[in-house]
Design a protein around this motif. Sequence first.
Motif, short mmCIF file in Angstrom:
data_model
loop_
_atom_site.label_atom_id
_atom_site.label_comp_id
_atom_site.label_asym_id
_atom_site.label_seq_id
_atom_site.Cartn_x
_atom_site.Cartn_y
_atom_site.Cartn_z
N GLU A 117 -44.96 22.09 16.58
CA GLU A 117 -43.86 22.10 15.63
C GLU A 117 -42.52 22.25 16.35
O GLU A 117 -41.52 21.61 16.00
CB GLU A 117 -44.07 23.25 14.63
CG GLU A 117 -45.27 23.05 13.71
CD GLU A 117 -45.48 24.23 12.79
OE1 GLU A 117 -44.56 25.09 12.73
OE2 GLU A 117 -46.54 24.29 12.13
N ARG A 118 -42.50 23.14 17.37
CA ARG A 118 -41.25 23.34 18.10
C ARG A 118 -40.82 22.06 18.81
O ARG A 118 -39.64 21.69 18.79
CB ARG A 118 -41.44 24.47 19.12
CG ARG A 118 -40.15 24.90 19.81
CD ARG A 118 -40.42 26.02 20.80
NE ARG A 118 -41.25 25.57 21.91
CZ ARG A 118 -40.79 24.88 22.95
NH1 ARG A 118 -39.50 24.56 23.01
NH2 ARG A 118 -41.60 24.53 23.91
N ARG A 119 -41.75 21.37 19.42
CA ARG A 119 -41.41 20.13 20.12
C ARG A 119 -40.90 19.06 19.16
O ARG A 119 -39.98 18.31 19.51
CB ARG A 119 -42.64 19.61 20.87
CG ARG A 119 -43.11 20.50 22.01
CD ARG A 119 -42.10 20.46 23.17
NE ARG A 119 -42.61 21.22 24.31
CZ ARG A 119 -43.31 20.68 25.31
NH1 ARG A 119 -43.60 19.39 25.29
NH2 ARG A 119 -43.72 21.45 26.29
N ILE A 120 -41.49 18.97 17.97
CA ILE A 120 -41.03 17.98 17.00
C ILE A 120 -39.59 18.28 16.58
O ILE A 120 -38.74 17.38 16.48
CB ILE A 120 -41.97 17.94 15.78
CG1 ILE A 120 -43.33 17.35 16.18
CG2 ILE A 120 -41.35 17.12 14.65
CD1 ILE A 120 -44.36 17.38 15.09
N ARG A 121 -39.28 19.60 16.34
CA ARG A 121 -37.92 19.96 15.95
C ARG A 121 -36.94 19.63 17.08
O ARG A 121 -35.82 19.16 16.83
CB ARG A 121 -37.86 21.45 15.61
CG ARG A 121 -38.60 21.83 14.34
CD ARG A 121 -38.31 23.28 13.96
NE ARG A 121 -39.10 23.68 12.82
CZ ARG A 121 -40.26 24.33 12.89
NH1 ARG A 121 -40.78 24.62 14.09
NH2 ARG A 121 -40.92 24.66 11.80
N ASP A 122 -37.34 19.90 18.32
CA ASP A 122 -36.47 19.58 19.45
C ASP A 122 -36.18 18.07 19.52
O ASP A 122 -35.03 17.66 19.77
CB ASP A 122 -37.11 20.04 20.76
CG ASP A 122 -37.15 21.57 20.88
OD1 ASP A 122 -36.39 22.22 20.14
OD2 ASP A 122 -37.94 22.05 21.72
N ARG A 123 -37.18 17.26 19.32
CA ARG A 123 -36.98 15.81 19.42
C ARG A 123 -36.12 15.27 18.29
O ARG A 123 -35.34 14.33 18.48
CB ARG A 123 -38.32 15.09 19.44
CG ARG A 123 -39.13 15.44 20.70
CD ARG A 123 -40.39 14.62 20.80
NE ARG A 123 -41.17 15.02 21.98
CZ ARG A 123 -42.25 14.40 22.41
NH1 ARG A 123 -42.70 13.35 21.76
NH2 ARG A 123 -42.88 14.83 23.48
N LEU A 124 -36.25 15.87 17.11
CA LEU A 124 -35.41 15.43 16.00
C LEU A 124 -33.95 15.82 16.22
O LEU A 124 -33.04 15.18 15.68
CB LEU A 124 -35.91 16.04 14.69
CG LEU A 124 -37.23 15.45 14.14
CD1 LEU A 124 -37.70 16.25 12.91
CD2 LEU A 124 -37.04 13.99 13.77
N ALA A 125 -33.73 16.88 17.01
CA ALA A 125 -32.36 17.32 17.26
C ALA A 125 -31.66 16.46 18.30
O ALA A 125 -30.43 16.52 18.43
CB ALA A 125 -32.37 18.78 17.71
#
Length: 445
Positions: free
Chosen positions: A66-74
Amino acid sequence: MAVRRSIFSRIVALAILLSLALVSGLWVLTDQTIRVTLEGSARKAVDVDLAGLADIHASSGREELERRIRDRLAITPVDGAAPHYLLADANGARIVGDIAAWPKLDADISESGTIRIGKGTTAFARATRLGPDLQLIVAREPADGGALLRRVMLVFLAGGALFMALVGGLGRLAAGRLHWRIERINDAFRDPEEGRLPPPGGSSKGDEIDELTAHSVAAIARQKRLIEAYRETSDQVAHEIRTPLMHLDGRLTKALAAGTDEPITTHLIGARTDIKRLVAMLESLLDIAASKARQGDRHGLRPVDLSDLVTRICELYADSAEESGHDFGWTVEPGVIFRGEEVQLSQLVTNLLDNAFKYVPAGGRVRLSLASGPVLAVEDDGPGVPEGDREKIFDRFYRSRATEADLPGSGLGLALARAIAERHELTIGLDPSAKGARFVIRGEG
């Protein structure tokens, strides 16, 4: 040769059009190739991204995923190919990601396809199942190829314009050379006396134009030989026939001068008349043959002031008409210029006037008119020409039976008039008239 009618101009125009079609076709092919390549890159990026996230889940667990997905969306991608994600539970409820709802993609079979992001954006996506209660979608918009496509289009426009200019320029040079070579052949046929073509066998290029040139040279040479042979033969025949006749006429003249009985004198005068008629007939036949042999040959033709020529002829005939009791008048438009041989054109006009005065009785009316075109008409109010004779009167030796016994003549005057007219690319014929005959000469142009 007019440009609009030139086959060479049409070839150049066709080459430019084909070049335009070729460049356009290459542009369409390049455009489609670029678009397919960009779409393929998006598909590959989705597969790589999905595989990486699956490895993160397998090695670090759901929270790290989940953290990696949020980082990539940012992160905003530099190439404009924005990624989109949806991590959802088994029922499709969103856990994290920017995709609002689970699309119609089966995660169990890792189905891929195009989905809609928002209202007007589409992206290539692939779904996969990470666990019994966890599934993931990775989507990516195709890279913005607009700038690339615009640059490629500018290159094609510039290159295509240069290519068509080169094709047009080289085609024009080649066509101009071909046009010049063909025009030499045409000029040689228009004026065979100028010797515009090289002698046979003098060309070393050996292409189709050279072959045509060789055939043209041979044809012109053969035509010259035939004309020269005809002239030599006709001159010899004329000399061989005319000379004995003139000698015979001289003897008859001496016999008349010596004084003889009246019956003998009458016969001698009749014999001299027949001799003169034979000589005139011979000269007319030679003139007809010469005119027909030179039909279509423009050599020797010069601009002639027809208005002045016809006026001078009419003034000469005016005195004769007054003596013969004919009503003769003429209307001549000034400034009518025609390209021809002045001697033959004079003979053409005089033959028509002679024919009119011969068949119109004293007191009859003869009119001549000349207008631009040229259009020359000689009409009278005489007996006219029977319907069955309207075309035959232009044949050699043909005389209408209605006048054959009454008037002298050999039936060669109108035949010579037609031969001269055709030699000058003119038409001569009989137009309908209420009374008498109306002969009209018209320019074919």
